[in-house]
Design a protein around this motif. Structure first.
Motif, PDB file in Angstrom:
ATOM      1  N   VAL A 201       1.069  -1.337  -0.198  1.00  0.00           N
ATOM      2  CA  VAL A 201       0.091  -0.027  -0.042  1.00  0.00           C
ATOM      3  C   VAL A 201       1.051   1.116   0.053  1.00  0.00           C
ATOM      4  O   VAL A 201       1.779   1.406   0.812  1.00  0.00           O
ATOM      5  CB  VAL A 201      -0.877   0.088   1.104  1.00  0.00           C
ATOM      6  N   LEU A 202       0.924   2.200  -1.107  1.00  0.00           N
ATOM      7  CA  LEU A 202       1.554   3.276  -1.043  1.00  0.00           C
ATOM      8  C   LEU A 202       0.486   4.355  -0.785  1.00  0.00           C
ATOM      9  O   LEU A 202      -0.279   4.751  -1.442  1.00  0.00           O
ATOM     10  CB  LEU A 202       1.941   3.313  -2.600  1.00  0.00           C
ATOM     11  N   LYS A 203       0.992   5.043   0.310  1.00  0.00           N
ATOM     12  CA  LYS A 203       0.189   6.280   0.764  1.00  0.00           C
ATOM     13  C   LYS A 203       1.253   7.495  -0.074  1.00  0.00           C
ATOM     14  O   LYS A 203       2.473   7.459   0.109  1.00  0.00           O
ATOM     15  CB  LYS A 203       0.289   6.591   2.278  1.00  0.00           C
ATOM     16  N   PHE A 204       0.434   8.413  -0.590  1.00  0.00           N
ATOM     17  CA  PHE A 204       1.192   9.306  -1.521  1.00  0.00           C
ATOM     18  C   PHE A 204       0.550  10.879  -1.125  1.00  0.00           C
ATOM     19  O   PHE A 204      -0.630  10.974  -0.873  1.00  0.00           O
ATOM     20  CB  PHE A 204       1.163   8.955  -3.094  1.00  0.00           C
ATOM     21  N   LYS A 225     -11.408  10.935  -6.883  1.00  0.00           N
ATOM     22  CA  LYS A 225     -11.001   9.774  -7.854  1.00  0.00           C
ATOM     23  C   LYS A 225     -10.958   8.486  -7.417  1.00  0.00           C
ATOM     24  O   LYS A 225     -10.087   8.211  -6.311  1.00  0.00           O
ATOM     25  CB  LYS A 225      -9.982  10.026  -8.664  1.00  0.00           C
ATOM     26  N   ASP A 226     -11.868   7.691  -7.643  1.00  0.00           N
ATOM     27  CA  ASP A 226     -11.542   6.149  -7.212  1.00  0.00           C
ATOM     28  C   ASP A 226     -11.493   5.093  -8.437  1.00  0.00           C
ATOM     29  O   ASP A 226     -12.212   5.334  -9.321  1.00  0.00           O
ATOM     30  CB  ASP A 226     -12.802   5.553  -6.439  1.00  0.00           C
ATOM     31  N   GLU A 227     -10.288   4.643  -8.477  1.00  0.00           N
ATOM     32  CA  GLU A 227      -9.924   3.718  -9.609  1.00  0.00           C
ATOM     33  C   GLU A 227      -9.817   2.204  -8.889  1.00  0.00           C
ATOM     34  O   GLU A 227      -9.940   1.954  -7.776  1.00  0.00           O
ATOM     35  CB  GLU A 227      -8.790   4.265 -10.639  1.00  0.00           C
ATOM     36  N   VAL A 228      -9.589   1.374  -9.707  1.00  0.00           N
ATOM     37  CA  VAL A 228      -9.178   0.012  -9.236  1.00  0.00           C
ATOM     38  C   VAL A 228      -7.900  -0.009  -8.300  1.00  0.00           C
ATOM     39  O   VAL A 228      -6.719   0.444  -9.013  1.00  0.00           O
ATOM     40  CB  VAL A 228      -8.904  -1.264 -10.477  1.00  0.00           C
ATOM     41  N   ASP A 229      -8.107  -0.323  -7.262  1.00  0.00           N
ATOM     42  CA  ASP A 229      -6.854  -0.356  -6.251  1.00  0.00           C
ATOM     43  C   ASP A 229      -6.088   1.068  -6.336  1.00  0.00           C
ATOM     44  O   ASP A 229      -4.725   1.190  -6.115  1.00  0.00           O
ATOM     45  CB  ASP A 229      -5.605  -1.362  -6.608  1.00  0.00           C
ATOM     46  N   LEU A 230      -6.749   2.218  -6.733  1.00  0.00           N
ATOM     47  CA  LEU A 230      -6.347   3.349  -6.580  1.00  0.00           C
ATOM     48  C   LEU A 230      -7.215   4.485  -5.930  1.00  0.00           C
ATOM     49  O   LEU A 230      -8.210   4.616  -6.634  1.00  0.00           O
ATOM     50  CB  LEU A 230      -5.521   3.887  -7.969  1.00  0.00           C
ATOM     51  N   MET A 247      -2.485   3.951  -2.862  1.00  0.00           N
ATOM     52  CA  MET A 247      -2.431   2.878  -4.067  1.00  0.00           C
ATOM     53  C   MET A 247      -2.050   1.616  -3.652  1.00  0.00           C
ATOM     54  O   MET A 247      -1.192   1.271  -2.959  1.00  0.00           O
ATOM     55  CB  MET A 247      -1.559   3.399  -5.120  1.00  0.00           C
ATOM     56  N   ILE A 248      -2.792   0.445  -4.193  1.00  0.00           N
ATOM     57  CA  ILE A 248      -2.532  -0.691  -3.731  1.00  0.00           C
ATOM     58  C   ILE A 248      -1.856  -1.395  -4.779  1.00  0.00           C
ATOM     59  O   ILE A 248      -2.187  -1.667  -5.974  1.00  0.00           O
ATOM     60  CB  ILE A 248      -3.811  -1.646  -3.517  1.00  0.00           C
ATOM     61  N   VAL A 249      -0.587  -2.041  -4.551  1.00  0.00           N
ATOM     62  CA  VAL A 249      -0.015  -2.811  -5.591  1.00  0.00           C
ATOM     63  C   VAL A 249       0.142  -4.418  -4.989  1.00  0.00           C
ATOM     64  O   VAL A 249       0.723  -4.681  -4.088  1.00  0.00           O
ATOM     65  CB  VAL A 249       1.453  -2.219  -5.706  1.00  0.00           C
ATOM     66  N   ARG A 250      -0.473  -5.135  -5.916  1.00  0.00           N
ATOM     67  CA  ARG A 250      -0.329  -6.741  -5.662  1.00  0.00           C
ATOM     68  C   ARG A 250       0.369  -7.397  -6.510  1.00  0.00           C
ATOM     69  O   ARG A 250       0.996  -6.948  -7.564  1.00  0.00           O
ATOM     70  CB  ARG A 250      -2.130  -7.179  -6.368  1.00  0.00           C
TER      71      ARG A 250
END
Length: 567
Positions: A201-204, A225-230, A247-250
């Motif tokens: 999980v990237l907090k930015f 804005k809501d996107e897939v895993d963002l 942002m989620i990085v799987r």
């Protein structure tokens, strides 16, 4: 995949000197950079600068599937949030003490893992806080910190040092004055996430303002804005903007995929093997064959295929790479090791000057290394060396005299209890001395230099002078150690002629060093090379002669000094 470029991140963090209005209003442009970051060979897990803050941590996959975008955006992820011994009292439970993990206050991060820590030693440390990494991550990936690279590293399959986690620190403009970045190789992060059942999980936060003159947010056009895993929100206020979110990085691999890759690595049928010209000892002929297990046999198999102990022959230049990089390669008398990446069990040089190795040993090298050896492969010009036949084929001890080995053995034994006039040489100087593999002038000169440093520079002038004077000999102040050694030998009972004869091989060696590696004239160097080749056929044989003379002289010198060595 593409490499990480620091300049791309600097463009997000530093306001351009000219035409900055569009940049100041474009914080949301950084979202494209974040998406591209996940496709890099190296992925940013931490960055802190004037207009950039990225902070990554691992959350259990089950806790962010599906993700709570609002909760992830609103949570605080602090750099000093680390393991703590907590003390609490109240609630009818009395006094309690317990260990509290990082990020424990967020449901999404229950059971997760902080990756980056920056702690302050309050009241003591005045410099910037250091960047610390999760030891669980570092140890699991078998990484080691190298200060000169400012990275956590390991050895790759080639034996080269690989930077897996990099810590990049650069100076920047005020007010932050620094840009700090931590990256990790994506393939390693993916493997770790798959095995730990986690996601990154990237907090930015990207905030672009004119630092020093920014008056605050006024009439701001805001967005969500809501996107897939963002998930992110932001705003634009004239020539200022911000963009903040998570942002989620799987992981791109699975545990099953990792196991399959491991099994493939261990499966000989999946490996690639080079082809070599060899002397087939079983069938007594020269053949060209793959070194793969399906193309070879051993003494215990009934087959017409060549034995694994059939030799392949190579031009002597094949050894140059290993001699040139002693930090990476351990070139022993009969074996070669590349750090912990690979090991060639046996090699030698025959009377024709060819390097030879057994095809079964070559098969155990990485394919790229096999190709390197293949590029020097040639048909045999003679048989394997006499000592290789004695030890590898006949299975007997090789008791033949070998001057360089004898010299190293003598010095090593002497250094167990070194005399006052000898400066211990250590393993580095000993390992640096090798026979020249070729007739190359440079290689020969390098070995002459190494031998002189190993042997001649071991004699100490002052203690030898004391020995000589105690025996009634006169010493000139300008004399170097070898000349003083000559007088010390006379003081110990040698005749002047015998003492001069014993020191002469080392004096010749030292003079030769000056001629081929020092500041002697070109004419002297050419003459030394010509004489060596004329008298001994080639530079390797000349070096062998020099070592032989020096070894015998040293043995006699120790006898005169009444120094008895333990084997």
């Amino acid at each position: 995949m593409r490499p990480f470029k620091l300049s791309d991140l600097q463009a997000l963090s530093e306001k351009p000197e000219k035409d900055d209005a569009a940049w100041l209003a474009g914080a949301a442009d950084a979202i494209g950079y974040l998406k591209a970051n996940t496709q890099n060979d190296e992925i940013i897990i931490y960055a802190s600068g004037n207009s950039v803050l990225i902070h990554g941590a691992l959350a259990l996959a089950k806790n962010v599937t599906p993700p709570d975008g609002d909760a992830l955006q609103n949570m605080h992820m602090m750099m000093d949030d680390c393991w703590k011994i907590q003390k609490s009292w109240g609630g009818g439970q009395g006094h309690r003490m317990y260990l509290e993990p990082p990020l424990d206050g967020s449901k999404s991060f229950k059971g997760g893992e902080a990756l980056i820590f920056r702690r302050v030693f309050n009241g003591v440390a005045e410099s910037r806080s250091s960047i610390e990494l999760s030891q669980k991550l570092v140890h699991s990936l078998d990484l080691h910190y190298l200060r000169e690279r400012n990275a956590y590293c390991r050895l790759d399959a080639r034996g080269d040092i690989e930077d897996v986690i990099k810590i990049i620190q650069r100076k920047a403009s005020p007010p932050f004055e620094h840009l700090d970045v931590v990256t990790i190789l994506r393939k390693d992060l993916d493997a770790y996430m798959a095995l730990s059942k986690t996601c990154l999980v990237l907090k930015f936060d990207f905030t672009r303002v004119r630092w020093g003159s920014f008056a605050g947010w006024g009439h701001t056009n805001r967005y969500n804005k809501d996107e897939v895993d963002l998930f992110y929100h932001g705003g634009v206020d004239g020539e200022a903007s911000y963009c903040n979110g998570a942002m989620i990085v799987r992981p791109q691999v699975t545990v099953r995929g990792l196991v399959k890759a491991w099994k493939d690595e261990e499966n000989p049928s999946k490996r690639k093997y080079a082809t070599f010209k060899i002397f087939d000892r079983k069938n007594n002929c020269n053949v060209e064959t793959s070194c793969g297990p399906g193309s070879l046999s051993n003494y215990f198999q009934k087959s017409d295929l060549p034995w694994e102990i059939s030799p392949a022959f190579f031009r002597p230049e094949v050894l140059h790479r290993f001699k040139a990089d002693p930090e990476k390669y351990a070139l022993e008398d009969r074996s070669i090791t590349c750090r912990n990446a690979w090991y060639l069990k046996s090699y030698d040089i025959n009377e024709a000057g060819q390097v030879h190795a057994y095809i079964g040993d070559l098969a155990r090298l990485p394919y790229e290394e096999q190709l390197y050896w293949q590029s020097f492969n040639e048909w045999p010009k003679g048989t394997i060396s006499a000592r290789a036949f004695q030890t590898d084929i006949a299975g007997d001890w090789d008791l033949s005299y070998e001057p360089l080995g004898a010299l190293k053995h003598t010095i090593s034994a002497m250094e167990k209890d070194p005399p006052a006039w000898w400066k211990s040489r250590g393993t580095a100087l000993s390992d640096a001395v090798r026979y020249p593999a070729t007739d190359s002038v440079k290689e020969w000169g390098d070995e002459v230099l190494a031998l002189d440093q190993y042997l001649v520079e071991g004699f100490l002038q002052k203690p030898l002078s004391d020995v000589a004077k105690s025996g009634g000999r006169s010493i000139e102040p300008k004399w170097a150690s070898l000349r003083v050694l000559q007088e010390a030998l006379v003081a110990k009972g040698a005749t002047e002629d015998h003492a001069k004869l014993l020191v002469q091989p080392m004096q010749k060696l030292h003079a030769l060093r000056t001629e081929v590696r020092g500041h002697a004239s070109t004419e002297k160097k050419k003459k030394a090379i010509s004489e060596a080749r004329t008298d001994y056929g080639n530079l390797r044989e000349h070096f062998t002669h020099v070592v032989t003379e020096c070894e015998r002289a040293l043995a006699e010198i120790l006898r005169i000094f009444d120094i008895k060595l333990d084997s």
